[in-house]
Design a protein around this motif. Structure first.
Motif, PDB file in Angstrom:
ATOM      1  N   TRP A 151       0.825  -1.215   0.000  1.00 30.67           N
ATOM      2  CA  TRP A 151       0.000   0.000   0.000  1.00 30.67           C
ATOM      3  C   TRP A 151       0.857   1.262   0.000  1.00 30.67           C
ATOM      4  O   TRP A 151       0.467   2.286  -0.560  1.00 30.67           O
ATOM      5  CB  TRP A 151      -0.928   0.005   1.213  1.00 30.67           C
ATOM      6  N   LEU A 152       2.058   1.173   0.645  1.00 30.60           N
ATOM      7  CA  LEU A 152       2.944   2.334   0.704  1.00 30.60           C
ATOM      8  C   LEU A 152       3.457   2.692  -0.692  1.00 30.60           C
ATOM      9  O   LEU A 152       3.418   3.864  -1.111  1.00 30.60           O
ATOM     10  CB  LEU A 152       4.114   2.048   1.651  1.00 30.60           C
ATOM     11  N   GLU A 153       3.893   1.667  -1.446  1.00 26.58           N
ATOM     12  CA  GLU A 153       4.385   1.929  -2.796  1.00 26.58           C
ATOM     13  C   GLU A 153       3.261   2.412  -3.698  1.00 26.58           C
ATOM     14  O   GLU A 153       3.459   3.269  -4.561  1.00 26.58           O
ATOM     15  CB  GLU A 153       5.030   0.656  -3.356  1.00 26.58           C
ATOM     16  N   LYS A 154       2.032   1.873  -3.474  1.00 28.00           N
ATOM     17  CA  LYS A 154       0.887   2.308  -4.283  1.00 28.00           C
ATOM     18  C   LYS A 154       0.584   3.791  -4.055  1.00 28.00           C
ATOM     19  O   LYS A 154       0.365   4.549  -5.001  1.00 28.00           O
ATOM     20  CB  LYS A 154      -0.328   1.453  -3.942  1.00 28.00           C
ATOM     21  N   GLY A 195       1.512   9.746  -6.111  1.00 26.46           N
ATOM     22  CA  GLY A 195       1.978  11.098  -5.811  1.00 26.46           C
ATOM     23  C   GLY A 195       1.627  11.596  -4.445  1.00 26.46           C
ATOM     24  O   GLY A 195       1.710  12.818  -4.189  1.00 26.46           O
ATOM     25  N   GLU A 196       1.262  10.722  -3.524  1.00 23.95           N
ATOM     26  CA  GLU A 196       0.870  11.140  -2.187  1.00 23.95           C
ATOM     27  C   GLU A 196       2.075  11.083  -1.238  1.00 23.95           C
ATOM     28  O   GLU A 196       2.954  10.232  -1.380  1.00 23.95           O
ATOM     29  CB  GLU A 196      -0.243  10.231  -1.654  1.00 23.95           C
ATOM     30  N   ILE A 197       2.056  11.973  -0.258  1.00 27.13           N
ATOM     31  CA  ILE A 197       3.077  11.965   0.797  1.00 27.13           C
ATOM     32  C   ILE A 197       2.611  11.013   1.891  1.00 27.13           C
ATOM     33  O   ILE A 197       1.485  11.140   2.399  1.00 27.13           O
ATOM     34  CB  ILE A 197       3.283  13.379   1.377  1.00 27.13           C
ATOM     35  N   PRO A 242       7.291  11.296  -2.788  1.00 31.14           N
ATOM     36  CA  PRO A 242       7.552  10.630  -4.067  1.00 31.14           C
ATOM     37  C   PRO A 242       8.119  11.596  -5.109  1.00 31.14           C
ATOM     38  O   PRO A 242       7.854  12.798  -5.082  1.00 31.14           O
ATOM     39  CB  PRO A 242       6.168  10.138  -4.485  1.00 31.14           C
ATOM     40  N   LEU A 243       8.936  11.041  -6.038  1.00 28.55           N
ATOM     41  CA  LEU A 243       9.416  11.773  -7.205  1.00 28.55           C
ATOM     42  C   LEU A 243       8.870  11.047  -8.432  1.00 28.55           C
ATOM     43  O   LEU A 243       9.211   9.870  -8.674  1.00 28.55           O
ATOM     44  CB  LEU A 243      10.946  11.802  -7.251  1.00 28.55           C
ATOM     45  N   GLN A 275       5.560   7.899 -13.429  1.00 23.58           N
ATOM     46  CA  GLN A 275       6.266   6.732 -12.917  1.00 23.58           C
ATOM     47  C   GLN A 275       7.095   7.147 -11.707  1.00 23.58           C
ATOM     48  O   GLN A 275       7.677   8.222 -11.668  1.00 23.58           O
ATOM     49  CB  GLN A 275       7.170   6.134 -14.000  1.00 23.58           C
ATOM     50  N   LEU A 276       7.157   6.269 -10.706  1.00 23.76           N
ATOM     51  CA  LEU A 276       7.913   6.549  -9.493  1.00 23.76           C
ATOM     52  C   LEU A 276       9.405   6.362  -9.784  1.00 23.76           C
ATOM     53  O   LEU A 276       9.871   5.242 -10.019  1.00 23.76           O
ATOM     54  CB  LEU A 276       7.468   5.614  -8.367  1.00 23.76           C
ATOM     55  N   VAL A 277      10.173   7.458  -9.773  1.00 23.69           N
ATOM     56  CA  VAL A 277      11.605   7.396 -10.096  1.00 23.69           C
ATOM     57  C   VAL A 277      12.480   7.715  -8.885  1.00 23.69           C
ATOM     58  O   VAL A 277      13.711   7.638  -8.972  1.00 23.69           O
ATOM     59  CB  VAL A 277      11.940   8.386 -11.242  1.00 23.69           C
ATOM     60  N   GLY A 278      11.864   8.074  -7.756  1.00 22.07           N
ATOM     61  CA  GLY A 278      12.669   8.397  -6.583  1.00 22.07           C
ATOM     62  C   GLY A 278      11.799   8.636  -5.371  1.00 22.07           C
ATOM     63  O   GLY A 278      10.588   8.873  -5.478  1.00 22.07           O
ATOM     64  N   VAL A 279      12.441   8.563  -4.174  1.00 26.46           N
ATOM     65  CA  VAL A 279      11.745   8.791  -2.906  1.00 26.46           C
ATOM     66  C   VAL A 279      12.667   9.601  -2.005  1.00 26.46           C
ATOM     67  O   VAL A 279      13.856   9.269  -1.851  1.00 26.46           O
ATOM     68  CB  VAL A 279      11.371   7.460  -2.217  1.00 26.46           C
ATOM     69  N   LEU A 280      12.113  10.674  -1.430  1.00 24.56           N
ATOM     70  CA  LEU A 280      12.845  11.467  -0.429  1.00 24.56           C
ATOM     71  C   LEU A 280      12.280  11.122   0.942  1.00 24.56           C
ATOM     72  O   LEU A 280      11.084  11.269   1.192  1.00 24.56           O
ATOM     73  CB  LEU A 280      12.695  12.969  -0.688  1.00 24.56           C
ATOM     74  N   LEU A 281      13.168  10.644   1.829  1.00 30.84           N
ATOM     75  CA  LEU A 281      12.753  10.231   3.170  1.00 30.84           C
ATOM     76  C   LEU A 281      13.187  11.287   4.176  1.00 30.84           C
ATOM     77  O   LEU A 281      14.357  11.699   4.199  1.00 30.84           O
ATOM     78  CB  LEU A 281      13.375   8.883   3.518  1.00 30.84           C
TER      79      LEU A 281
END
Length: 725
Positions: A478-481, A486-488, A514-515, A521-527
């Motif tokens: 669900w997190l990746e979905k 485009g949700e935080i 998400p980026l 398409q998901l190309v990156g994640v900022l944590l």
């Protein structure tokens, strides 16, 4: 520790009180210190300064003489290999030394056999009369032996002998003189104690050293006239008396002491005992001696200071100064104290005014800087800090606002021009920290070869994040979905998703930004991870951070497309090079090796800081060099086949080695024709036959060497090269 802030009035009042107190303390300390020490210190410092001047004068005047003695110790004339009368070059050098050093009155040397040779200048009429020299004599050479021989040679300005005198009455033995005995085998130059020069009627010292083989001792007589002249310049006033003694307290020079140096030695010593220097006579010390004497209704400060000519020889400088002249310095000091007090008070008022102005300056700057923000002129300047609480808080708020806007615009420019996403990623994480102050900031990016695998591209974490992001996303689908939409996503430490990793999670709140690219398409994640519960101020910055990341998404896609274009162009260039190598198999993959060799040579030059210390290449220059290396033979595409495809070096449309072979065959035929002509003319058949065979054999070997060279190889054996040369 948090810095406390005070009101402007407290700062100004406290500063003025501190400066006023400091002025009083400084003035009291200066007055007390100088009133206790100035009288004695002034006399000692003056004497020490004069002593150093005399030492410096002696070293300056005696320096060339030291070099002269070193020169003489190695000269062939001193070794006895050439008579000094005939050594015109030696005499010319000696005469030049005499002319340039007025204190040097004689150069001489002696040996262990008792032989002694002295060179003395005769520059004036009195010196010529003293030694009964001819009128045109300019130099005298005196040669003696211990057995009694005594010769005088008189030379003119061309070093020709114009006079000669010989007697057998010599009683002088150089081997018993102090200058000869002092000269040691170590080659060091030593001084004798000052003594009276009989012929010149003046005091001086003798410098000597032993030659390198230890057989001779060279020496020079040097007068102390330069020190006597310097003494007259040491007196600080018209009443100060100065005297120069040797270690036996014999008077060598004086100034304003009213002692006549022309009288006999006993009278001079008696006059010295009756002078102002009586308290310091026959006293020795390595430090300056100080005494006070009453004479003629005046108090005199008398000092005795050693003057070291070298480590073995010293003189004694005595000075007598009226104390009233030294008290004049105290009066001057009093005036200076008053001046200092007035100056410091003026400086204190000026400082208070400047500090008050400086405290008010931040307010004025804030007005100007807010005007710049209103005009959209962001400079990201360092705002002036203030100790006033209200001004400091306002400055920090406006500074943060301007810097945030400035960074946003700069990031936009970098997005449009950046070619390396790793550099841009570090900027994004740094700006994320400045905006949110989160303790954990990690930027993940999708690998190009594996769209489902994330890797860390930038890490700005004070508190580390130890969870594998790829494994975590697989476990929480669900997190990746949500991220792909485009949700935080916000997780806290108590969420079920983090129960498995509770031992390695050190953050209270974790946010995933998400980026997405243009195709969503998901190309990156900022944590972002916070150590403590997130504040409302930090939460408000997330909207700005999301907009910031939207520019990073565009930048990553643009950089990826540019890299794909470069890769396609490089592949096309390598394809052309491969086609060229395929066209000519004899080149041995030349186009494939040149880029590798070029890179190797460039790396060596880059690492060599000895021959190429300033050589370096940027990333763009490396790309240009690689492109040039791959394309260096692209002209072969249009080059004729017979030029490229050469099995041998002489091959064009055909192998031209056969033309060379024909010329060698012609030479062999010519040799055979010479053989038959020789027989016809009656020559010896055996000799002619041997010549013919040798010639043809040599021609065959030479042709074979040329044929070997024609083979399409890039290297030859060293033996073949040597044989061919």
């Amino acid at each position: 520790m948090k810095k406390r802030h005070y009101s402007l009035s407290i700062h100004i009042t406290s500063l003025f009180l501190v400066l006023t107190t400091l002025v009083g303390i400084v003035l009291i300390a200066i007055s007390y210190h100088h009133s206790q020490e100035l009288l004695a210190v002034s006399a000692k410092e003056l004497s020490n300064e004069n002593s150093r001047k005399l030492e410096s004068t002696f070293k300056v005047r005696a320096g060339p003489i030291l070099t002269t003695l070193d020169f003489m110790a190695l000269n062939a004339v001193v070794k006895g290999r050439e008579p000094p009368v005939k050594a015109k070059r030696f005499l010319a050098s000696t005469n030049l030394i005499f002319e340039r050093n007025q204190g040097l009155v004689a150069l001489f040397y002696g040996n262990e056999h008792g032989e002694f040779i002295m060179l003395r200048p005769l520059h004036d009429e009195s010196s010529r009369q003293r030694f009964e020299a001819p009128p045109d004599a300019r130099m005298m050479i005196n040669f003696t032996k211990a057995e009694g021989l005594n010769e005088f040679h008189f030379l003119d300005h061309d070093y020709k002998r114009v006079g000669y005198k010989k007697t057998n009455d010599n009683k002088f033995d150089p081997r018993i003189r102090p200058w000869y005995i002092n000269a040691q085998a170590d080659g060091e130059i030593r001084l004798t104690e000052p003594y009276f020069f009989y012929f010149l009627k003046t005091n001086g010292v003798t410098l000597s050293r032993r030659s390198t083989d230890g057989q001779e001792v060279v020496a020079a007589d040097f007068t102390l006239a330069s020190l006597s002249d310097q003494i007259a310049e040491l007196s600080p006033s018209k009443t100060t008396q100065v005297a120069l003694f040797d270690t036996q307290f014999r008077l060598l020079a004086q100034h304003q002491t009213q002692i006549d140096l022309e009288q006999d030695a006993e009278s001079i010593q008696q006059a010295v005992k009756e002078s102002l220097f009586e308290p310091i006579l026959n006293r020795h010390s390595t430090q300056t001696l100080y005494e006070v004497i009453e004479r003629g209704g005046k108090s005199w400060s008398v000092t005795l200071t050693p003057v070291w000519l070298n480590e073995h020889v010293r003189l004694l400088l005595a000075e007598a100064v009226p104390q009233e002249e030294l008290l004049g310095d105290l009066l001057s000091m009093r005036n200076r104290q008053i001046t200092v007090a007035v100056t410091m008070l003026a400086i204190s008022f000026a400082t208070v005014w400047l500090v008050a102005t400086k405290l008010a300056t931040p307010l004025q700057n804030l007005v100007q800087l807010t005007d710049n923000i209103a005009r959209f002129d962001f400079k990201k300047t360092r705002y002036p800090k203030s100790l006033i609480r209200e001004v400091s808080n306002l400055t920090e708020s406006i500074e943060l606002m301007e810097h945030t806007l400035h960074d946003l615009l700069r990031l936009l420019r970098e997005t449009a021009s950046n070619k390396d996403f790793s550099v841009l990623a570090k900027t994004i994480t740094h700006q994320s920290y400045l905006v949110t102050r989160a303790e954990t900031i990690v930027l993940f990016s999708v690998q190009e070869e594996n769209d489902n695998h994330f890797e860390i591209i930038a890490n700005h974490a004070i508190i580390p994040f130890k969870i594998d992001i790829n494994e975590f996303l697989k476990e929480t689908a669900w997190l990746e979905k949500d991220l792909r939409q485009g949700e935080i996503v916000h997780l806290n430490r108590s969420d079920n998703s983090l129960n498995r990793y509770i031992d390695i999670v050190y953050n209270s709140d974790i946010y995933f930004f998400p980026l997405l690219n243009r195709e969503s398409q998901l190309v990156g994640v900022l944590l972002l991870g916070y150590e403590r519960a997130i504040t409302q101020e930090q939460s408000d910055k997330h909207a700005f951070l999301k907009e910031l990341l939207s520019f990073a998404e565009i930048a990553k896609e643009n950089i990826h497309q540019m890299q794909q274009q470069k890769d396609m162009m490089n592949a096309f260039i390598e394809l052309i090079a491969s086609a060229i190598d395929t066209k000519s198999p004899y080149t041995g993959s030349h186009c494939q090796r040149v880029p590798e060799l070029t890179q190797m040579l460039t790396n060596v030059a880059h690492k060599d800081k000895g021959y190429f210390p300033q050589f370096s290449m940027s990333e763009e220059q490396w790309e240009e060099l690689k492109l040039a290396a791959w394309l260096h033979d692209c002209g072969k595409v249009t080059t004729p086949e017979y030029v490229i495809d050469k099995a041998t070096k002489l091959e064009t449309i055909y192998d031209r080695i056969h033309e060379v072979r024909m010329r060698f065959e012609l030479l062999k035929v010519q040799a055979e024709s010479d053989y038959w002509q020789g027989l016809y003319k009656g020559g010896n058949e055996a000799d002619l036959k041997a010549t013919l065979q040798d010639t043809q054999h040599a021609l065959d070997e030479e042709f074979q060497f040329i044929a070997d060279c024609n083979i399409g190889s890039e290297q030859m054996d060293e033996d073949v090269i040597t044989e061919g040369s």
